[in-house]
Design an enzyme around this catalytic site. Structure first.
Site, PDB file in Angstrom:
ATOM      1  N   ARG A 193      55.495  20.917   6.633  1.00  0.00           N
ATOM      2  CA  ARG A 193      54.186  21.141   7.244  1.00  0.00           C
ATOM      3  C   ARG A 193      53.133  20.794   6.209  1.00  0.00           C
ATOM      4  O   ARG A 193      53.109  21.359   5.119  1.00  0.00           O
ATOM      5  CB  ARG A 193      54.026  22.604   7.660  1.00  0.00           C
ATOM      6  CG  ARG A 193      52.593  22.975   8.064  1.00  0.00           C
ATOM      7  CD  ARG A 193      52.532  24.452   8.435  1.00  0.00           C
ATOM      8  NE  ARG A 193      51.179  24.915   8.678  1.00  0.00           N
ATOM      9  CZ  ARG A 193      50.482  25.704   7.846  1.00  0.00           C
ATOM     10  NH1 ARG A 193      51.027  26.115   6.701  1.00  0.00           N
ATOM     11  NH2 ARG A 193      49.266  26.098   8.154  1.00  0.00           N
TER      12      ARG A 193
ATOM     13  N   ARG B 115      40.229  35.110   4.182  1.00  0.00           N
ATOM     14  CA  ARG B 115      39.210  34.073   4.377  1.00  0.00           C
ATOM     15  C   ARG B 115      38.059  34.620   5.200  1.00  0.00           C
ATOM     16  O   ARG B 115      38.236  35.397   6.121  1.00  0.00           O
ATOM     17  CB  ARG B 115      39.801  32.842   5.077  1.00  0.00           C
ATOM     18  CG  ARG B 115      40.903  32.177   4.305  1.00  0.00           C
ATOM     19  CD  ARG B 115      41.455  30.988   5.079  1.00  0.00           C
ATOM     20  NE  ARG B 115      42.858  30.757   4.742  1.00  0.00           N
ATOM     21  CZ  ARG B 115      43.727  30.159   5.544  1.00  0.00           C
ATOM     22  NH1 ARG B 115      43.342  29.721   6.734  1.00  0.00           N
ATOM     23  NH2 ARG B 115      44.972  29.992   5.161  1.00  0.00           N
TER      24      ARG B 115
END
Length: 403
Positions: free
Chosen positions: A93, A242
């Site tokens: 990925r 985040r």
């Protein structure tokens, strides 16, 4: 070992973790072996594995300073478990494909160079992913490696959704909305078609991948119409560490107030914000839910997360011209009934009505019989999407050997 006995290894590298899975290419419905290395570069790094043999099942602490050291520990384990010559391919990925990559591809020197040039697009993930690719190439030099890009699902966003409202010249430098969690969204759409039928999968859908990294996507006719993350995975709703969307003026203010550099601002927004920043105790939704009754900061972190996700669902329903299906996925979306309930509370005007009992037991469908919008919980599987892409590429290329 003959080709039929060879295995596909999938690698899902994050900013502080590596997830892995081993598949038989003739049967991708199950993982023969899987696990993760968590908290890389932090105290208490954990190596977790699960498989059919007693030695495949463990949960132990290891000492690794970075992704290269973690990759060495993982390649030792894979070599010991499968042998040196029993890998057909390794699928990675790769979070950001930039403007260049929009489909799974064989990794070669040209791709490595281009991804290296793109590292500034996503400094939290791409450099570490490139180190992982190099580490696996050194250990398995004759095994083909393939990249599956998390941005690919959103590559053909409508023009209006791609544009960022900054000077047009930056678009020529690749600055646009890309969107992420594309491997998860690919799986969710395939699974939705399987569960509800192809017709339902082509209607107006909001997918909510809610985990330590969280995003939402609006999908119509099987294609991404909009998504909450933008040029980087930092944008959108608040996440574990985040920030999600921020007023850009904050960067200048903190530079003036605390002499904060752009690097320090990025570190704050990516590693010290979100649930962790608001709660000041944890980035883990499970911990915050356990503590919210007696910790006001934890309660506010949970409330802000649910509020921002709810707002995004409303916005995407507007972009879609209505809503037919809402899907929850990811660690929070799949395992936190109270978060799902809070997100959906007040969205009755869209046709969303949860059945409390179904939601509490995490049924496949958690909406009520009278709710116009079908609300589902689907366990996502990015690794299987990678394995499917690798299998397809190997078949179309005649099972290439070498790297």
């Amino acid at each position: 070992m003959n080709a039929a006995a060879q295995r596909i290894l999938t690698i899902n590298g994050g900013s502080s973790s590596i997830k892995f899975a081993v598949f038989d290419p003739t049967d991708l419905s199950r993982r023969e072996l899987h696990g993760s290395i968590e908290r890389i570069g932090l105290p208490g790094t954990l190596f977790v594995a699960k498989g059919p043999l007693p030695d495949d099942n463990f949960f132990r602490s290891i000492e690794v300073a970075d992704h290269s050291a973690a990759a060495a520990a993982l390649t030792d384990f894979i070599t010991d478990r499968l042998g040196q010559g029993n890998l057909a391919a390794i699928g990675h990925r790769v979070v950001h494909g930039g403007p260049t990559y929009s489909a799974p591809q064989r990794i070669d020197a040209e791709m490595i160079a281009k991804l290296g040039a793109l590292s500034a697009f996503d400094p939290e993930h791409l450099p570490e992913e490139l180190r992982l690719i190099e580490a696996f190439h050194k250990r398995f030099p004759d095994v083909p490696q393939l990249a599956c890009f998390d941005t690919a699902f959103h590559h053909d966003l409508p023009r209006v959704a791609q544009l960022l409202p900054i000077p047009r010249r930056y678009e020529g430098l690749g600055v646009r909305r890309y969107g992420f969690h594309g491997l998860s969204y690919t799986f969710l759409m395939e699974k939705l078609s399987e569960l509800a039928g192809p017709k339902a999968a082509r209607r107006r859908i909001v997918l909510a991948h809610l985990g330590n990294g969280a995003s939402l996507a609006a999908v119509h006719d099987g294609k991404s119409v909009d998504t909450s993350m933008s040029f980087t995975p930092t944008a959108g709703v608040p996440m574990g560490t985040r920030s999600g969307d921020l007023d850009p003026g904050l960067a200048g203010y903190l530079a003036h107030l605390e002499n904060m550099s752009s690097e320090q601002f990025s570190e704050m927004a990516n590693s010290h914000s979100g649930l962790l920043g608001i709660s000041e105790t944890s980035s883990d939704m499970r911990v915050l839910l356990d503590n919210e009754a007696h910790d006001g900061r934890a309660a506010e972190a949970v409330a802000l997360f649910c509020y921002e996700v709810k707002k995004r669902i409303g916005a995407f329903a507007a972009a879609l011209g209505g809503l037919d299906t809402l899907v929850f996925a990811g660690g929070i979306g799949e395992n936190a009934p109270s978060v799902r309930a809070r997100v959906c509370d007040g969205l009755g005007f869209l046709g969303i009505d949860l059945d409390a009992a179904r939601n509490n037991r995490t049924a496949e469908v958690i909406s009520s019989e009278t709710g116009r919008v079908k609300v589902r919980v689907i366990h996502t599987d990015e690794e299987r999407v990678i394995a499917q892409a690798v299998t397809h590429l190997l078949a179309s290329a005649g099972e290439p050997k070498g790297s």
